[in-house]
Scaffold this motif. Structure first.
Motif, mmCIF file in Angstrom:
data_model
loop_
_atom_site.group_PDB
_atom_site.id
_atom_site.type_symbol
_atom_site.label_atom_id
_atom_site.label_comp_id
_atom_site.label_asym_id
_atom_site.label_seq_id
_atom_site.Cartn_x
_atom_site.Cartn_y
_atom_site.Cartn_z
ATOM 1 N N GLU A 195 51.895 32.096 26.190
ATOM 2 C CA GLU A 195 51.140 30.969 26.723
ATOM 3 C C GLU A 195 51.353 30.842 28.239
ATOM 4 O OE1 GLU A 195 48.625 27.688 26.810
ATOM 5 O OE2 GLU A 195 48.971 29.217 25.265
ATOM 6 N N ARG A 196 52.613 31.086 28.674
ATOM 7 C CA ARG A 196 52.904 30.992 30.102
ATOM 8 C C ARG A 196 52.159 32.076 30.884
ATOM 9 N NH1 ARG A 196 58.986 31.161 32.723
ATOM 10 N NH2 ARG A 196 58.367 30.750 34.890
ATOM 11 N N ALA B 266 45.552 32.208 34.656
ATOM 12 C CA ALA B 266 44.520 31.230 35.024
ATOM 13 C C ALA B 266 44.796 30.644 36.408
ATOM 14 C CB ALA B 266 44.442 30.128 33.968
ATOM 15 N N LEU B 267 46.123 30.330 36.657
ATOM 16 C CA LEU B 267 46.478 29.781 37.963
ATOM 17 C C LEU B 267 46.219 30.786 39.078
ATOM 18 C CD1 LEU B 267 49.809 27.916 37.098
ATOM 19 C CD2 LEU B 267 47.612 26.885 37.707
ATOM 20 N N ARG C 117 49.411 33.408 30.062
ATOM 21 C CA ARG C 117 47.996 33.024 30.091
ATOM 22 C C ARG C 117 47.743 31.980 31.179
ATOM 23 N NH1 ARG C 117 44.999 29.171 28.297
ATOM 24 N NH2 ARG C 117 46.741 28.122 27.282
ATOM 25 N N ARG C 118 48.664 30.966 31.254
ATOM 26 C CA ARG C 118 48.498 29.931 32.281
ATOM 27 C C ARG C 118 48.637 30.513 33.684
ATOM 28 N NH1 ARG C 118 51.796 26.767 28.809
ATOM 29 N NH2 ARG C 118 53.557 27.086 30.237
ATOM 30 N N ASP D 182 42.631 30.777 39.811
ATOM 31 C CA ASP D 182 42.276 29.561 40.533
ATOM 32 C C ASP D 182 42.725 29.631 41.986
ATOM 33 O OD1 ASP D 182 41.380 27.074 41.120
ATOM 34 O OD2 ASP D 182 42.994 26.004 40.078
#
Length: 574
Positions: free
Chosen positions: A161-162, A168-169, A164-165, A172
């Motif tokens: 999950e980390r 995404a970050l 994946r985040r 961004d």
């Protein structure tokens, strides 16, 4: 074979040995009788062949021999009967022993079976308990393994999950970076347009505007600098009296005037008042010889059984005190004896000074120091500063500086050496003109100390601006040792006046009900009326009192101001 069989065999062997012993005794008796009878026959034949005249005697002896033979036969019969009786008794006793042995063997076997059964039961119970514990341990390990597997699974899920985040970050951030780049270009274009428009409107270029702004700021800075200089001068005038008092007190301490009589006078108790006359001597020759030899003033007044010794040099005063003490104990007081005792006391004081310096060096952990510095350090054993022993002050300062240096990760030996030698100049303040800090720095430089140590010594009272961390820490350690409670003495009158002034400052404020100076003046407890002062007013009052105390008073350490605002409501239940 069983133990019972062994017991039976041993019993039979004992009985057989008893029977054999009886038979052997009987056979021995028979052989003895036969031997005696054979000897008797031989004697008869010899006697018959030797002398025919003694036949009568021989017949008599033969009859005696026959009687003895009959008696021997009777004894042999009795022995055989006794042997049979002993054998029968042995058989009977053997039967009894065998029966008892059987019973004892059965009882022992029963006890052994019982003990074996109990031991087996205990071992079985122990094995069962061990098996249960091992099973429980296996279950616990299995549970821990399951828990670890579950935690590992959760950790893997969190990492996924980390990641994946983070992905995404990162996407961004890339987008924002591109946007910011575009905005920076746009802002630079707009600023350039704005600058050109401002230059057009103001009819000034950027360089001209910058020059005018610098000129304006320079004028304002000069004005502020002038105001600051005026404030500094005012503050210097306000603190001049305090600084002057400190200088005067330091000068009085060094020149040993009457105001510090307790620091420059030693009292020697005498066994009786008649000793005063012996000390004075005929027409005062002893006291004159003592003062001229030792350089110490001897004061003999009406104080019972005591004389005073006064001298500005503490080492010389101690030599004089020790000289007079030895003279009083010896009883012989005359000029020549005074000179002899003075030389002995001087050597003894020098030994005491050297020993005190060596003990201080060992306590601090300093080695490889010049012998002349050791002698000067020993003289500080009798030097005081506001009642504080200077040598002990040096040791305490060195320990404090070493602790601070260790906390800051500095060179601890160098720091302790600088702090330990910072007041070495006080050993020569009566002999050399100048500040003890500069005198000590010259001594340290003369005897090969490191330049950092020399600078810390000369800068610890700001005669020279401190340039190194060692100099700053030496100042801090010196202040901690001299300013701690109980380190130095102040007069009772000044102490009482300071406490009274502290209470007057706090009591003169509006809304104050009671004021208490506590903990020897280190804390003030101010009681206010709750109707006149609220919580914010109490905070303002505490700040005002602390500020006024800082401005008006001189004191060691710090003073805590505590304002107490208490509201009480009382009702009667009827």
């Amino acid at each position: 074979m069983t133990p019972l069989d062994w017991v039976l065999v041993i019993a039979v062997i004992v009985l057989a040995a008893s029977v054999i012993a009886g038979l052997v005794l009987g056979a021995r008796a028979l052989r003895q009788m036969q031997s005696e009878r054979h000897d008797a026959h031989e004697r008869q034949e010899l006697e018959v062949g030797a002398a025919q005249a003694k036949i009568a005697d021989a017949n008599a002896k033969a009859a005696s021999v026959r009687a003895e033979t009959a008696a021997a036969k009777a004894e042999a019969g009795a022995a055989r009967a006794e042997a049979r009786r002993v054998l029968e008794a042995a058989h009977s006793e053997a039967d009894t022993i065998l029966e008892h042995a059987h019973r004892q063997a059965e009882a022992d076997a029963e006890q052994l079976r019982t003990a074996a059964r109990r031991s087996g039961e205990r071992e079985v119970a122990l094995l069962n308990a061990t098996v249960k514990e091992q099973a429980a341990e296996v279950e616990r390990r299995a549970a821990r393994i399951d828990e670890r597997e579950r935690l590992h699974g959760e950790e893997v899920e969190r990492l996924v999950e980390r990641e994946r985040r983070l992905a995404a970050l990162e996407s961004d951030l890339n987008t924002r970076e591109a946007t910011l780049t575009k905005r920076e270009v746009e802002i630079a274009r707009v600023e350039e347009t704005k600058r050109r428009e401002l230059e057009r409107i103001a009819a000034l270029t950027a360089d001209t505007a910058r020059a005018e702004l610098i000129e304006s700021i320079e004028g304002q800075a000069k004005r502020e600098a002038a105001i600051l200089i005026r404030d500094i001068e005012t503050e210097a005038k306000n603190t001049a009296d305090t600084r002057a008092r400190h200088i005067v007190v330091d000068a009085i301490q060094r020149i040993a005037s009457e105001q510090t009589a307790e620091s420059v006078v030693s009292v020697l108790h005498l066994p009786s008042d008649e000793m005063k006359g012996r000390i004075i001597g005929r027409e005062g020759r002893n006291i004159r010889a003592f003062e001229s030899t030792t350089g110490v003033n001897l004061i003999i007044d009406d104080t019972p059984e005591a004389v005073l010794l006064s001298c500005f040099d503490p080492v010389r005063r101690e030599v004089g005190r020790l000289t007079l003490e030895k003279l009083v104990l010896d009883g012989r007081i005359h000029p020549h004896r005074i000179e002899e005792v003075f030389d002995s006391a001087k050597n003894e004081v020098e030994v005491l000074c050297d020993r005190a310096a060596e003990e201080a060096l060992v306590d601090v952990g300093i080695t490889n120091i010049h012998p002349e510095l050791v002698k000067l350090l020993g003289r500080l054993r009798y030097r005081t500063s506001y009642g504080q022993n200077v040598l002990k002050h040096l040791v305490e300062t060195a320990h404090i500086a070493g602790i601070m240096a260790a906390e800051l990760g500095l060179d601890v030996p160098t720091m302790k050496r600088a702090a330990f030698l910072h007041d070495i100049g006080k050993a020569l303040t009566h002999e050399v003109e100048g500040s003890h800090a500069l005198i000590g720095a010259d001594l340290a430089r003369k005897y090969g100390e490191h330049e950092d140590v020399v600078h810390a010594i000369e800068a610890h009272h700001n005669e020279v601006p401190p340039q190194t961390i060692e100099a700053v820490l030496t100042q801090a350690a010196d202040a901690c040792s001299g300013g701690r409670p109980g380190a130095r003495r102040e007069s009772l009158e000044a102490y009482v006046k300071r406490l009274e002034r502290i209470e007057e400052i706090a009591g003169g404020k509006v809304g104050v009900e009671k004021v208490f100076a506590m903990q020897a003046g280190r804390e003030i407890r101010v009681m206010v009326r709750p109707d006149d002062i609220d919580d914010i007013g109490a905070a303002v009052l505490a700040r005002d009192v602390a500020k006024q105390i800082e401005e008006e008073l001189t004191y060691p350490g710090q003073i805590r101001v505590t304002v107490v605002r208490e509201s009480r409501v009382t009702e009667l239940a009827r």
